[in-house]
Write a protein that holds these residues in place. Structure first.
Motif, PDB file in Angstrom:
ATOM      1  N   PRO A  26       0.831  -1.212   0.000  1.00  0.00           N
ATOM      2  CA  PRO A  26       0.000   0.000   0.000  1.00  0.00           C
ATOM      3  C   PRO A  26       0.865   1.261   0.000  1.00  0.00           C
ATOM      4  O   PRO A  26       1.936   1.291   0.596  1.00  0.00           O
ATOM      5  CB  PRO A  26      -0.796  -0.118   1.304  1.00  0.00           C
ATOM      6  CG  PRO A  26      -0.013  -1.046   2.164  1.00  0.00           C
ATOM      7  CD  PRO A  26       0.718  -1.960   1.233  1.00  0.00           C
ATOM      8  N   LEU A  27       0.386   2.284  -0.686  1.00  0.00           N
ATOM      9  CA  LEU A  27       1.101   3.551  -0.737  1.00  0.00           C
ATOM     10  C   LEU A  27       0.879   4.322   0.553  1.00  0.00           C
ATOM     11  O   LEU A  27      -0.197   4.275   1.149  1.00  0.00           O
ATOM     12  CB  LEU A  27       0.626   4.385  -1.918  1.00  0.00           C
ATOM     13  CG  LEU A  27       0.924   3.822  -3.303  1.00  0.00           C
ATOM     14  CD1 LEU A  27       0.327   4.733  -4.381  1.00  0.00           C
ATOM     15  CD2 LEU A  27       2.417   3.668  -3.514  1.00  0.00           C
ATOM     16  N   LEU A  28       1.896   5.048   0.987  1.00  0.00           N
ATOM     17  CA  LEU A  28       1.790   5.884   2.169  1.00  0.00           C
ATOM     18  C   LEU A  28       1.498   7.309   1.743  1.00  0.00           C
ATOM     19  O   LEU A  28       1.966   7.769   0.706  1.00  0.00           O
ATOM     20  CB  LEU A  28       3.105   5.860   2.949  1.00  0.00           C
ATOM     21  CG  LEU A  28       3.617   4.510   3.422  1.00  0.00           C
ATOM     22  CD1 LEU A  28       4.965   4.675   4.111  1.00  0.00           C
ATOM     23  CD2 LEU A  28       2.622   3.839   4.343  1.00  0.00           C
ATOM     24  N   ASP A  29       0.704   8.004   2.555  1.00  0.00           N
ATOM     25  CA  ASP A  29       0.558   9.426   2.268  1.00  0.00           C
ATOM     26  C   ASP A  29       1.789  10.155   2.816  1.00  0.00           C
ATOM     27  O   ASP A  29       2.674   9.551   3.415  1.00  0.00           O
ATOM     28  CB  ASP A  29      -0.753   9.981   2.845  1.00  0.00           C
ATOM     29  CG  ASP A  29      -0.823   9.908   4.368  1.00  0.00           C
ATOM     30  OD1 ASP A  29       0.228   9.886   5.019  1.00  0.00           O
ATOM     31  OD2 ASP A  29      -1.954   9.878   4.895  1.00  0.00           O
ATOM     32  N   ARG A  30       1.864  11.455   2.607  1.00  0.00           N
ATOM     33  CA  ARG A  30       3.065  12.207   2.977  1.00  0.00           C
ATOM     34  C   ARG A  30       3.374  12.073   4.464  1.00  0.00           C
ATOM     35  O   ARG A  30       4.524  11.831   4.856  1.00  0.00           O
ATOM     36  CB  ARG A  30       2.885  13.674   2.594  1.00  0.00           C
ATOM     37  CG  ARG A  30       4.119  14.513   2.825  1.00  0.00           C
ATOM     38  CD  ARG A  30       3.911  15.965   2.349  1.00  0.00           C
ATOM     39  NE  ARG A  30       5.144  16.698   2.332  1.00  0.00           N
ATOM     40  CZ  ARG A  30       5.717  17.242   3.398  1.00  0.00           C
ATOM     41  NH1 ARG A  30       5.162  17.119   4.574  1.00  0.00           N
ATOM     42  NH2 ARG A  30       6.854  17.912   3.281  1.00  0.00           N
ATOM     43  N   ALA A  31       2.378  12.232   5.309  1.00  0.00           N
ATOM     44  CA  ALA A  31       2.592  12.172   6.760  1.00  0.00           C
ATOM     45  C   ALA A  31       3.073  10.785   7.184  1.00  0.00           C
ATOM     46  O   ALA A  31       3.979  10.652   8.013  1.00  0.00           O
ATOM     47  CB  ALA A  31       1.304  12.536   7.495  1.00  0.00           C
ATOM     48  N   ALA A  73       4.675   8.614   5.303  1.00  0.00           N
ATOM     49  CA  ALA A  73       6.026   8.416   4.785  1.00  0.00           C
ATOM     50  C   ALA A  73       7.054   9.122   5.662  1.00  0.00           C
ATOM     51  O   ALA A  73       8.100   8.568   5.979  1.00  0.00           O
ATOM     52  CB  ALA A  73       6.116   8.920   3.342  1.00  0.00           C
ATOM     53  N   LEU A  74       6.757  10.347   6.083  1.00  0.00           N
ATOM     54  CA  LEU A  74       7.678  11.076   6.951  1.00  0.00           C
ATOM     55  C   LEU A  74       7.824  10.379   8.302  1.00  0.00           C
ATOM     56  O   LEU A  74       8.921  10.288   8.851  1.00  0.00           O
ATOM     57  CB  LEU A  74       7.202  12.519   7.132  1.00  0.00           C
ATOM     58  CG  LEU A  74       7.340  13.407   5.882  1.00  0.00           C
ATOM     59  CD1 LEU A  74       6.684  14.767   6.119  1.00  0.00           C
ATOM     60  CD2 LEU A  74       8.791  13.558   5.486  1.00  0.00           C
ATOM     61  N   ALA A  75       6.721   9.873   8.844  1.00  0.00           N
ATOM     62  CA  ALA A  75       6.773   9.153  10.114  1.00  0.00           C
ATOM     63  C   ALA A  75       7.613   7.891   9.976  1.00  0.00           C
ATOM     64  O   ALA A  75       8.407   7.548  10.861  1.00  0.00           O
ATOM     65  CB  ALA A  75       5.360   8.809  10.591  1.00  0.00           C
ATOM     66  N   TYR A  76       7.476   7.215   8.851  1.00  0.00           N
ATOM     67  CA  TYR A  76       8.268   5.996   8.601  1.00  0.00           C
ATOM     68  C   TYR A  76       9.764   6.326   8.544  1.00  0.00           C
ATOM     69  O   TYR A  76      10.586   5.620   9.101  1.00  0.00           O
ATOM     70  CB  TYR A  76       7.815   5.333   7.308  1.00  0.00           C
ATOM     71  CG  TYR A  76       8.638   4.136   6.929  1.00  0.00           C
ATOM     72  CD1 TYR A  76       8.436   2.907   7.524  1.00  0.00           C
ATOM     73  CD2 TYR A  76       9.656   4.239   5.973  1.00  0.00           C
ATOM     74  CE1 TYR A  76       9.214   1.799   7.189  1.00  0.00           C
ATOM     75  CE2 TYR A  76      10.438   3.152   5.622  1.00  0.00           C
ATOM     76  CZ  TYR A  76      10.192   1.943   6.240  1.00  0.00           C
ATOM     77  OH  TYR A  76      10.962   0.848   5.908  1.00  0.00           O
ATOM     78  N   LEU A  77      10.102   7.406   7.867  1.00  0.00           N
ATOM     79  CA  LEU A  77      11.493   7.805   7.736  1.00  0.00           C
ATOM     80  C   LEU A  77      12.110   8.235   9.071  1.00  0.00           C
ATOM     81  O   LEU A  77      13.308   8.116   9.270  1.00  0.00           O
ATOM     82  CB  LEU A  77      11.646   8.923   6.707  1.00  0.00           C
ATOM     83  CG  LEU A  77      11.373   8.520   5.258  1.00  0.00           C
ATOM     84  CD1 LEU A  77      11.378   9.750   4.360  1.00  0.00           C
ATOM     85  CD2 LEU A  77      12.375   7.500   4.785  1.00  0.00           C
ATOM     86  N   GLU A  78      11.289   8.733   9.976  1.00  0.00           N
ATOM     87  CA  GLU A  78      11.782   9.153  11.279  1.00  0.00           C
ATOM     88  C   GLU A  78      12.096   7.972  12.182  1.00  0.00           C
ATOM     89  O   GLU A  78      12.856   8.117  13.133  1.00  0.00           O
ATOM     90  CB  GLU A  78      10.772  10.077  11.952  1.00  0.00           C
ATOM     91  CG  GLU A  78      10.679  11.447  11.298  1.00  0.00           C
ATOM     92  CD  GLU A  78       9.631  12.316  11.929  1.00  0.00           C
ATOM     93  OE1 GLU A  78       8.953  11.887  12.896  1.00  0.00           O
ATOM     94  OE2 GLU A  78       9.454  13.439  11.456  1.00  0.00           O
ATOM     95  N   GLU A  79      11.527   6.833  11.914  1.00  0.00           N
ATOM     96  CA  GLU A  79      11.765   5.642  12.757  1.00  0.00           C
ATOM     97  C   GLU A  79      13.176   5.138  12.669  1.00  0.00           C
ATOM     98  O   GLU A  79      13.918   5.284  11.823  1.00  0.00           O
ATOM     99  CB  GLU A  79      10.820   4.504  12.367  1.00  0.00           C
ATOM    100  CG  GLU A  79       9.392   4.792  12.690  1.00  0.00           C
ATOM    101  CD  GLU A  79       8.474   3.657  12.249  1.00  0.00           C
ATOM    102  OE1 GLU A  79       8.934   2.608  11.747  1.00  0.00           O
ATOM    103  OE2 GLU A  79       7.275   3.810  12.411  1.00  0.00           O
TER     104      GLU A  79
END
Length: 71
Positions: A58-63, A65-71
Protein backbone atom coordinates in the motif's frame (compact mmCIF):
# COMPACT_ATOMS: atom_id res chain seq x y z
CA UNK A 1 9.53 -17.67 -1.15
CA UNK A 2 12.49 -18.91 -3.11
CA UNK A 3 13.82 -22.38 -2.52
CA UNK A 4 17.48 -21.39 -2.16
CA UNK A 5 19.88 -23.70 -0.34
CA UNK A 6 23.33 -23.01 1.05
CA UNK A 7 26.14 -25.53 0.99
CA UNK A 8 28.48 -25.33 3.95
CA UNK A 9 31.92 -26.64 4.79
CA UNK A 10 32.66 -28.78 7.86
CA UNK A 11 32.88 -25.61 9.99
CA UNK A 12 29.38 -24.52 8.94
CA UNK A 13 30.58 -21.65 6.76
CA UNK A 14 28.52 -21.08 3.60
CA UNK A 15 30.62 -21.92 0.53
CA UNK A 16 28.03 -22.17 -2.25
CA UNK A 17 24.42 -21.46 -3.12
CA UNK A 18 21.96 -23.77 -4.86
CA UNK A 19 19.14 -22.01 -6.71
CA UNK A 20 16.20 -23.43 -8.66
CA UNK A 21 17.03 -24.14 -12.31
CA UNK A 22 14.24 -21.88 -13.61
CA UNK A 23 15.85 -18.89 -11.87
CA UNK A 24 19.28 -19.97 -13.14
CA UNK A 25 17.95 -20.04 -16.70
CA UNK A 26 16.55 -16.54 -16.27
CA UNK A 27 19.96 -15.33 -15.16
CA UNK A 28 22.00 -17.31 -17.70
CA UNK A 29 19.91 -17.89 -20.81
CA UNK A 30 22.98 -19.06 -22.75
CA UNK A 31 26.21 -20.79 -21.80
CA UNK A 32 28.31 -17.96 -23.30
CA UNK A 33 27.24 -15.44 -20.65
CA UNK A 34 30.01 -13.19 -19.35
CA UNK A 35 30.51 -12.16 -15.74
CA UNK A 36 29.23 -8.68 -16.62
CA UNK A 37 26.11 -10.18 -18.22
CA UNK A 38 25.51 -12.28 -15.10
CA UNK A 39 25.91 -9.26 -12.82
CA UNK A 40 23.44 -7.29 -14.93
CA UNK A 41 20.98 -10.20 -15.03
CA UNK A 42 21.10 -10.56 -11.23
CA UNK A 43 20.53 -6.82 -10.83
CA UNK A 44 17.60 -6.92 -13.28
CA UNK A 45 16.10 -9.97 -11.55
CA UNK A 46 16.32 -8.31 -8.13
CA UNK A 47 14.90 -5.04 -9.43
CA UNK A 48 11.97 -6.86 -11.04
CA UNK A 49 11.28 -8.77 -7.80
CA UNK A 50 11.32 -5.51 -5.83
CA UNK A 51 9.01 -3.82 -8.32
CA UNK A 52 6.58 -6.76 -8.23
CA UNK A 53 6.52 -6.64 -4.42
CA UNK A 54 5.98 -2.87 -4.51
CA UNK A 55 2.83 -3.33 -6.58
CA UNK A 56 1.30 -5.24 -3.67
CA UNK A 57 2.43 -2.72 -1.04
CA UNK A 58 0.00 0.00 0.00
CA UNK A 59 1.10 3.55 -0.74
CA UNK A 60 1.79 5.88 2.17
CA UNK A 61 0.56 9.43 2.27
CA UNK A 62 3.06 12.21 2.98
CA UNK A 63 2.59 12.17 6.76
CA UNK A 64 2.90 8.37 6.95
CA UNK A 65 6.03 8.42 4.78
CA UNK A 66 7.68 11.08 6.95
CA UNK A 67 6.77 9.15 10.11
CA UNK A 68 8.27 6.00 8.60
CA UNK A 69 11.49 7.80 7.74
CA UNK A 70 11.78 9.15 11.28
CA UNK A 71 11.77 5.64 12.76
Amino acid sequence: MLNIEYLTNKDGDAIAVVIPIDIWRQLLPTEETSFEDLAEAVEDYCMNKAMNEAVNTPLLDRAEALAYLEE
